[in-house]
Every structure is written in structure tokens, then in C-alpha cells.
Design an enzyme around this catalytic site. Sequence first.
Site, PDB file in Angstrom:
ATOM      1  N   ASP A 162       0.863  -1.175   0.000  1.00 52.97           N
ATOM      2  CA  ASP A 162       0.000   0.000   0.000  1.00 52.97           C
ATOM      3  C   ASP A 162       0.902   1.230   0.000  1.00 52.97           C
ATOM      4  O   ASP A 162       0.892   2.059   0.907  1.00 52.97           O
ATOM      5  CB  ASP A 162      -0.973   0.002   1.179  1.00 52.97           C
ATOM      6  N   TYR A 193      -1.598   5.762  -1.958  1.00 58.50           N
ATOM      7  CA  TYR A 193      -3.047   5.866  -1.763  1.00 58.50           C
ATOM      8  C   TYR A 193      -3.617   6.908  -2.702  1.00 58.50           C
ATOM      9  O   TYR A 193      -2.917   7.819  -3.151  1.00 58.50           O
ATOM     10  CB  TYR A 193      -3.335   6.262  -0.302  1.00 58.50           C
ATOM     11  N   HIS A 244       2.091  -8.279   2.050  1.00 58.00           N
ATOM     12  CA  HIS A 244       1.263  -7.149   2.485  1.00 58.00           C
ATOM     13  C   HIS A 244       0.229  -7.583   3.519  1.00 58.00           C
ATOM     14  O   HIS A 244       0.016  -6.894   4.518  1.00 58.00           O
ATOM     15  CB  HIS A 244       0.547  -6.512   1.296  1.00 58.00           C
ATOM     16  N   HIS A 256      -8.526  -5.860   9.854  1.00 58.09           N
ATOM     17  CA  HIS A 256      -8.764  -6.908   8.864  1.00 58.09           C
ATOM     18  C   HIS A 256      -8.698  -8.314   9.446  1.00 58.09           C
ATOM     19  O   HIS A 256      -9.241  -9.250   8.867  1.00 58.09           O
ATOM     20  CB  HIS A 256      -7.743  -6.794   7.723  1.00 58.09           C
ATOM     21  N   ASP A 301      -3.041  -3.966   8.020  1.00 62.51           N
ATOM     22  CA  ASP A 301      -3.671  -3.331   9.175  1.00 62.51           C
ATOM     23  C   ASP A 301      -2.821  -2.141   9.596  1.00 62.51           C
ATOM     24  O   ASP A 301      -1.597  -2.270   9.747  1.00 62.51           O
ATOM     25  CB  ASP A 301      -3.838  -4.315  10.335  1.00 62.51           C
ATOM     26  N   HIS A 302      -3.478  -0.992   9.807  1.00 59.65           N
ATOM     27  CA  HIS A 302      -2.754   0.259  10.062  1.00 59.65           C
ATOM     28  C   HIS A 302      -2.389   0.361  11.532  1.00 59.65           C
ATOM     29  O   HIS A 302      -2.932   1.179  12.285  1.00 59.65           O
ATOM     30  CB  HIS A 302      -3.599   1.451   9.608  1.00 59.65           C
TER      31      HIS A 302
END
Length: 323
Positions: free
Chosen positions: A74, A77, A205, A214, A241-242
Site C-alpha cells: 500500500d 493511496y 502485504h 482486517h 492493518d494500520h
Amino acid sequence: MFLLLVILASFLIDCSRATGLEKFDHPIKVNGNLKFLVVGDWGRKGDYNQSAVALQMGKIGEELDIDFVVSTGDNFYTNGLTGEHDPNFLESFTNVYKAKSLQNQWYTVLGNHDYRGDVEAQLSPYLRKIDSRWICLRSFIINAEFAEIFMVDTTPFVKEYFVETKHTYDWRNVMPQKTYTENVLKDLENALSESRAKWKIVVGHHAIRSVGHHGDTNELVERLLPILRAYDVDLYINGHDHCLEHISDTESPIQFLTSGAGSKAWRGDVKGLNSEDVKFFYDGQGFMSVQLTPTHVEIEYYDVFGKAVHKWSRTKQLHHTVI
């Protein structure tokens, strides 16, 4: 006839190379240490504290004298890059990670948001002409003598992306999905079986294990995890996952390490923290460092202010062959 056999042998060798994983040799320093940073889910033109995280990465990178940076995907964006000339590459990468210590190679995998853009552009060698740090392939290997890092393209494994209609994905050179993912796993298994590295690290990822938004990626639990266990992989590192998190496998020594907090973080989006295998969870922005010697690994997580928020280490003994 002899000439025909030579041509056939050459063709088979070329085919073998085409289906294998490209390998990048990265020499270690004279002192025998290997050090790198890991960041994921970052490309927002400096917004959502991306620039703040980059600033601290530069400081920690200088302090550790890192060899390179690994990105868990990612990278841009919201929908990847629009093409090779998309200014987002400069605005989210080159112009953000400006610190001297971050001018080393960046080894990068694709995330699901990258697949929503022009994937071929992000993989294009042309981007290396713009910024020579950039190395992004679907799946490949970083060979650093006593450690090998296996970079794996996980997005095509997730069935949801092939049925949802909200987003458009760039599946060029991926379809048919079943064949593509089978080949990825075959190439990875072959590479792991041949590896003589003391430390085996796999990067993708998507999480295998996560208590974040997630959660676990079932397709990877079913198809990738058995291979990692079978070939004694030490670390599986991911983004998606952030957050920052550390979970231990219950059936092997594998450590699941999430570093997906390079910009926008999801405060309070967490589940299952009471499990004993969850060693650490942080729902803010940050990144992670990996320090390796032939016998020792040390993992450290840092928040957006550069403060160390979690540390883990393990030592292995060197085994010598008796003649």
C-alpha cells in the site's frame, strides 16, 4: 540433432529462470551486522503523519546505520499510481523520505491499494530512473548472506478482491488467479527449500495473524502458513492493518510482525487482545527495525515520536557440520 538438444536445453533453462524468484544480493557490512527498517501503508503525500513518521525513520536509520528499507505495501493511496509519470511517486516517496539514512535501497511489495492503480507502472524500471532507491517486484528475494528475505505478492490470494464491485483491480499478468497463486507458492517453496540462510524472513502485504481491523487472512492461513512452518521461517512481516503488532505462532517459532502504520492509523480498531500469543499491539503511527547477526535477531517498534514502544529478541546457536 546436437544443436537441437542445445537449443532445447537453453530454452528449458530460460523457462526455469522465468518461473523462479529474482534475487537481489545485498552485501552486509564488515562488522557482520544487518540492519533495516520496515514501514507499510504510507503513501499519502506526507499527510496523516506520514512526514512525521519519515522524520523519525531518518533519525533511527542514522542511529542504527541501516542497510536498506523494506516496504510492506500500500505504497500509494488511494488507488496506486496512474502511470509511470504520476507525480504521486515523487510527492509520496521521493519528497517525503529525504533523510540521508533513508537514501539506501527500498525493497517493496504491492498492497491491495496498489493493485487499484496501474500495477505495471509501479513495477516499471522507469521509476528507478526517477529514484534509484526504488525496487518493486511482485515476488523476489533479498539475499544478505546469513539472512534471506522472501518478498511475496499476497493480494492475488485474497478471493474478496475478485468478487467485490466497489473497486477496480489491475489483474494484468495475474489471471488466471489459481495458476498465478500456485506458481507463487511453488517458487517460494523451492526457494525456501534451497535456502541455507541462518535467518529466513518472509514479507507480504496481508497479515497471516492480526487482531487489527482486517484480522487473519484466511487464504494465507490455509495456503502460505503451512509452507512457512515446514521450512523453519523465523519471521513473517506484513502491513495491511494500520497498526504495529507482534503475535507468536502457537505451533512453531514463527513471529508475526505487522508494520502498517506509516501514515493513517485506525485508533481503537482492535479485537482479541486478551490472547496469550499477542505480545504487542499499538494503534498509532510508527515503524519497525530489524537487527540481525548470524546468531541474533532483535526487533524494535517505534511510534510517531521515535519512542521505542516494544522490543523482542531471539538467539540461535551456530551449528557446525562434524566431518
